[in-house]
Design an enzyme around this catalytic site. Structure first.
Site, PDB file in Angstrom:
ATOM      1  N   LYS A 114      -9.113 -22.050 -11.960  1.00  0.00           N
ATOM      2  CA  LYS A 114      -9.885 -23.129 -11.298  1.00  0.00           C
ATOM      3  C   LYS A 114      -9.735 -24.445 -12.065  1.00  0.00           C
ATOM      4  O   LYS A 114      -9.489 -25.487 -11.475  1.00  0.00           O
ATOM      5  CB  LYS A 114     -11.375 -22.757 -11.205  1.00  0.00           C
ATOM      6  CG  LYS A 114     -11.656 -21.472 -10.450  1.00  0.00           C
ATOM      7  CD  LYS A 114     -13.130 -21.186 -10.348  1.00  0.00           C
ATOM      8  CE  LYS A 114     -13.787 -20.892 -11.672  1.00  0.00           C
ATOM      9  NZ  LYS A 114     -13.301 -19.685 -12.353  1.00  0.00           N
ATOM     10  N   ARG A 140     -12.274 -19.933 -26.716  1.00  0.00           N
ATOM     11  CA  ARG A 140     -13.625 -20.183 -26.223  1.00  0.00           C
ATOM     12  C   ARG A 140     -14.548 -19.047 -26.651  1.00  0.00           C
ATOM     13  O   ARG A 140     -14.148 -17.891 -26.676  1.00  0.00           O
ATOM     14  CB  ARG A 140     -13.595 -20.295 -24.692  1.00  0.00           C
ATOM     15  CG  ARG A 140     -13.946 -21.694 -24.225  1.00  0.00           C
ATOM     16  CD  ARG A 140     -13.679 -21.913 -22.793  1.00  0.00           C
ATOM     17  NE  ARG A 140     -14.496 -21.109 -21.882  1.00  0.00           N
ATOM     18  CZ  ARG A 140     -14.492 -21.250 -20.548  1.00  0.00           C
ATOM     19  NH1 ARG A 140     -13.703 -22.151 -20.001  1.00  0.00           N
ATOM     20  NH2 ARG A 140     -15.237 -20.494 -19.782  1.00  0.00           N
ATOM     21  N   ARG A 170     -18.754 -11.510 -17.618  1.00  0.00           N
ATOM     22  CA  ARG A 170     -18.569 -12.636 -16.683  1.00  0.00           C
ATOM     23  C   ARG A 170     -18.038 -12.126 -15.342  1.00  0.00           C
ATOM     24  O   ARG A 170     -18.400 -12.631 -14.280  1.00  0.00           O
ATOM     25  CB  ARG A 170     -17.617 -13.671 -17.294  1.00  0.00           C
ATOM     26  CG  ARG A 170     -18.281 -14.463 -18.422  1.00  0.00           C
ATOM     27  CD  ARG A 170     -17.270 -15.125 -19.327  1.00  0.00           C
ATOM     28  NE  ARG A 170     -16.454 -16.119 -18.677  1.00  0.00           N
ATOM     29  CZ  ARG A 170     -15.301 -16.584 -19.177  1.00  0.00           C
ATOM     30  NH1 ARG A 170     -14.851 -16.123 -20.336  1.00  0.00           N
ATOM     31  NH2 ARG A 170     -14.621 -17.498 -18.535  1.00  0.00           N
ATOM     32  N   ARG A 224     -22.226 -21.555  -7.896  1.00  0.00           N
ATOM     33  CA  ARG A 224     -21.991 -20.287  -8.580  1.00  0.00           C
ATOM     34  C   ARG A 224     -22.804 -19.134  -7.994  1.00  0.00           C
ATOM     35  O   ARG A 224     -22.653 -17.997  -8.393  1.00  0.00           O
ATOM     36  CB  ARG A 224     -22.443 -20.534 -10.008  1.00  0.00           C
ATOM     37  CG  ARG A 224     -21.784 -19.797 -11.111  1.00  0.00           C
ATOM     38  CD  ARG A 224     -20.333 -20.079 -11.201  1.00  0.00           C
ATOM     39  NE  ARG A 224     -19.807 -19.487 -12.389  1.00  0.00           N
ATOM     40  CZ  ARG A 224     -18.976 -20.099 -13.202  1.00  0.00           C
ATOM     41  NH1 ARG A 224     -18.555 -21.315 -12.960  1.00  0.00           N
ATOM     42  NH2 ARG A 224     -18.531 -19.471 -14.247  1.00  0.00           N
ATOM     43  N   ARG A 267      -6.102 -17.219 -23.660  1.00  0.00           N
ATOM     44  CA  ARG A 267      -6.332 -18.666 -23.504  1.00  0.00           C
ATOM     45  C   ARG A 267      -6.735 -19.267 -24.859  1.00  0.00           C
ATOM     46  O   ARG A 267      -7.502 -18.698 -25.599  1.00  0.00           O
ATOM     47  CB  ARG A 267      -7.451 -18.921 -22.490  1.00  0.00           C
ATOM     48  CG  ARG A 267      -7.822 -20.410 -22.427  1.00  0.00           C
ATOM     49  CD  ARG A 267      -8.697 -20.736 -21.247  1.00  0.00           C
ATOM     50  NE  ARG A 267      -9.948 -20.006 -21.224  1.00  0.00           N
ATOM     51  CZ  ARG A 267     -10.823 -20.090 -20.225  1.00  0.00           C
ATOM     52  NH1 ARG A 267     -10.576 -20.866 -19.191  1.00  0.00           N
ATOM     53  NH2 ARG A 267     -11.929 -19.394 -20.257  1.00  0.00           N
TER      54      ARG A 267
HETATM   55  P1  AP5 Z   1      -8.222 -21.728 -16.308  1.00  0.00           P
HETATM   56  O1  AP5 Z   1      -7.643 -22.764 -15.428  1.00  0.00           O
HETATM   57  O2  AP5 Z   1      -8.877 -22.169 -17.570  1.00  0.00           O
HETATM   58  O3  AP5 Z   1      -9.173 -20.759 -15.451  1.00  0.00           O
HETATM   59  P2  AP5 Z   1     -10.638 -20.959 -14.907  1.00  0.00           P
HETATM   60  O4  AP5 Z   1     -10.727 -20.285 -13.589  1.00  0.00           O
HETATM   61  O5  AP5 Z   1     -11.037 -22.404 -14.975  1.00  0.00           O
HETATM   62  O6  AP5 Z   1     -11.405 -20.109 -15.993  1.00  0.00           O
HETATM   63  P3  AP5 Z   1     -12.807 -20.335 -16.692  1.00  0.00           P
HETATM   64  O7  AP5 Z   1     -12.906 -19.283 -17.745  1.00  0.00           O
HETATM   65  O8  AP5 Z   1     -13.003 -21.749 -17.131  1.00  0.00           O
HETATM   66  O9  AP5 Z   1     -13.769 -20.012 -15.500  1.00  0.00           O
HETATM   67  P4  AP5 Z   1     -15.261 -19.676 -15.575  1.00  0.00           P
HETATM   68  O10 AP5 Z   1     -15.660 -19.821 -14.165  1.00  0.00           O
HETATM   69  O11 AP5 Z   1     -15.571 -18.374 -16.189  1.00  0.00           O
HETATM   70  O12 AP5 Z   1     -15.819 -20.764 -16.619  1.00  0.00           O
HETATM   71  P5  AP5 Z   1     -16.720 -22.046 -16.477  1.00  0.00           P
HETATM   72  O13 AP5 Z   1     -16.289 -22.979 -17.522  1.00  0.00           O
HETATM   73  O14 AP5 Z   1     -16.809 -22.520 -15.083  1.00  0.00           O
HETATM   74  O15 AP5 Z   1      -7.062 -20.685 -16.659  1.00  0.00           O
HETATM   75  C1  AP5 Z   1      -7.317 -19.572 -17.504  1.00  0.00           C
HETATM   76  C2  AP5 Z   1      -6.070 -19.278 -18.344  1.00  0.00           C
HETATM   77  O16 AP5 Z   1      -5.022 -18.871 -17.474  1.00  0.00           O
HETATM   78  C3  AP5 Z   1      -5.536 -20.502 -19.117  1.00  0.00           C
HETATM   79  O17 AP5 Z   1      -4.996 -20.060 -20.340  1.00  0.00           O
HETATM   80  C4  AP5 Z   1      -4.430 -21.077 -18.195  1.00  0.00           C
HETATM   81  O18 AP5 Z   1      -3.426 -21.748 -18.930  1.00  0.00           O
HETATM   82  C5  AP5 Z   1      -3.903 -19.797 -17.532  1.00  0.00           C
HETATM   83  N1  AP5 Z   1      -3.481 -20.007 -16.150  1.00  0.00           N
HETATM   84  C6  AP5 Z   1      -4.030 -20.822 -15.206  1.00  0.00           C
HETATM   85  N2  AP5 Z   1      -3.378 -20.713 -14.040  1.00  0.00           N
HETATM   86  C7  AP5 Z   1      -2.393 -19.772 -14.240  1.00  0.00           C
HETATM   87  C8  AP5 Z   1      -1.382 -19.199 -13.402  1.00  0.00           C
HETATM   88  N3  AP5 Z   1      -1.247 -19.554 -12.120  1.00  0.00           N
HETATM   89  N4  AP5 Z   1      -0.568 -18.265 -13.950  1.00  0.00           N
HETATM   90  C9  AP5 Z   1      -0.694 -17.873 -15.243  1.00  0.00           C
HETATM   91  N5  AP5 Z   1      -1.616 -18.390 -16.086  1.00  0.00           N
HETATM   92  C10 AP5 Z   1      -2.463 -19.318 -15.575  1.00  0.00           C
HETATM   93  O19 AP5 Z   1     -18.143 -21.433 -16.846  1.00  0.00           O
HETATM   94  C11 AP5 Z   1     -18.418 -20.945 -18.137  1.00  0.00           C
HETATM   95  C12 AP5 Z   1     -19.885 -20.561 -18.198  1.00  0.00           C
HETATM   96  O20 AP5 Z   1     -20.692 -21.732 -17.981  1.00  0.00           O
HETATM   97  C13 AP5 Z   1     -20.360 -19.548 -17.159  1.00  0.00           C
HETATM   98  O21 AP5 Z   1     -20.136 -18.213 -17.581  1.00  0.00           O
HETATM   99  C14 AP5 Z   1     -21.847 -19.901 -17.090  1.00  0.00           C
HETATM  100  O22 AP5 Z   1     -22.544 -19.369 -18.189  1.00  0.00           O
HETATM  101  C15 AP5 Z   1     -21.849 -21.421 -17.218  1.00  0.00           C
HETATM  102  N6  AP5 Z   1     -21.781 -22.123 -15.926  1.00  0.00           N
HETATM  103  C16 AP5 Z   1     -20.795 -22.969 -15.519  1.00  0.00           C
HETATM  104  N7  AP5 Z   1     -21.059 -23.441 -14.297  1.00  0.00           N
HETATM  105  C17 AP5 Z   1     -22.225 -22.882 -13.924  1.00  0.00           C
HETATM  106  C18 AP5 Z   1     -23.020 -22.968 -12.752  1.00  0.00           C
HETATM  107  N8  AP5 Z   1     -22.627 -23.715 -11.689  1.00  0.00           N
HETATM  108  N9  AP5 Z   1     -24.171 -22.249 -12.694  1.00  0.00           N
HETATM  109  C19 AP5 Z   1     -24.567 -21.484 -13.731  1.00  0.00           C
HETATM  110  N10 AP5 Z   1     -23.867 -21.353 -14.871  1.00  0.00           N
HETATM  111  C20 AP5 Z   1     -22.713 -22.047 -14.972  1.00  0.00           C
END
Ligand code: AP5
Length: 222
Positions: free
Chosen positions: A17, A168, A179, A92, A131
């Site tokens: 994402k 992270r 997660r 979310r 990552r």
């Molecule tokens: P990456 O692009 O970083 O993936 P991502 O989907 O963004 O992963 P996240 O871990 O950031 O998602 P998340 O939803 O768990 O975290 P968030 O920060 O939103 O890619 C991942 C890896 O794969 C990288 O190494 C990249 O290089 C590689 N990659 C990407 N595309 C690829 C491809 N096509 N092929 C191969 N490799 C690839 O949330 C974190 C925490 O914050 C949550 O757990 C929660 O506690 C809190 N939080 C955030 N938003 C909310 C909300 N709205 N409500 C409540 N809590 C929230």
């Protein structure tokens, strides 16, 4: 009432994402709003909000909706959000999705598209445990498919700014698995909600970054 372009990127942790939101926001010239990034910045800055959020994020649980809406509403007041935005990691759960669609920001003339980047759990664990990111310029790497060029004293270094890369806090295998459980229980039900509103689209996340991006752009431009 002005028309806004609202793109929501959904998907399990590690689906790509953040990677895709950055590319889509550059192509559409819209700001990239990641609630995860905003919360992590608050943790790094040691603010009260960051301390509260960290208690949940550290375990891979969702941060309470009130906290998320406070930071989101504040962000949406910035002038750069006026034409629309690309949302990454928000909404979310169903409550967030419903409340979001009721915000005055999401007015009737808005074009809203929610795109699911689909990826199976095994691949999620592989991607996230490999990552690494730069705490200075936020560039994201992957030790399998987007490896940094240099290592100094055994540590990977950011290609762009030379800072030591880190993992992270929530990318430990046990936290990743939690997660994923949280995603299935709380986030996946949004799919049905958006499908009923006819704003739901899906792409296969198990392709290279460019191929995923091409599919997303094709769907958004339809
Ligand atoms: P990456 O692009 O970083 O993936 P991502 O989907 O963004 O992963 P996240 O871990 O950031 O998602 P998340 O939803 O768990 O975290 P968030 O920060 O939103 O890619 C991942 C890896 O794969 C990288 O190494 C990249 O290089 C590689 N990659 C990407 N595309 C690829 C491809 N096509 N092929 C191969 N490799 C690839 O949330 C974190 C925490 O914050 C949550 O757990 C929660 O506690 C809190 N939080 C955030 N938003 C909310 C909300 N709205 N409500 C409540 N809590 C929230």
């Amino acid at each position: 009432m002005s028309s806004r372009k609202i793109v929501i990127l959904l998907g399990p942790p590690g689906a790509g994402k953040g990677t895709q939101a950055k590319m889509v926001s550059e192509k559409l010239e819209l700001p990239h709003i990641s609630t995860g990034d905003i919360l992590r910045n608050a943790i790094d800055a040691g603010t009260e909000l960051g301390k509260k959020a960290n208690k949940f994020m550290h375990k891979g649980e969702l941060v309470p909706d009130e906290i998320v809406f406070d930071i989101l509403k504040q962000r949406l007041q910035s002038a750069d959000c006026y034409p629309g935005a690309v949302f990454d990691g928000f909404p979310r759960n169903k409550t967030q999705a419903k409340e979001f669609l009721e915000l005055t920001y999401v007015n009737e003339a808005s074009s809203i598209k929610a795109v699911l980047i689909d990826l199976d759990h095994e691949e999620v664990v592989k991607r996230l445990s490999n990552r690494r990111y730069c705490p200075n310029c936020n560039t994201v790497y992957n030790l399998i498919n987007k490896k940094p060029d240099k290592k100094i004293d055994g540590d990977y270094i950011c290609d762009k700014c030379g800072t030591k890369l880190i993992k992270r806090d929530d990318d430990k295998v046990d936290t990743i698995k939690n997660r994923l459980r949280v995603y299935e229980k709380s986030t996946a039900p949004i799919i049905d909600f958006f499908q009923k509103k006819s704003i739901f689209l899906t792409v296969d996340g198990d392709q290279n970054v460019q191929a995923v991006n091409q599919q997303i752009m094709e769907l958004l431009n339809k």
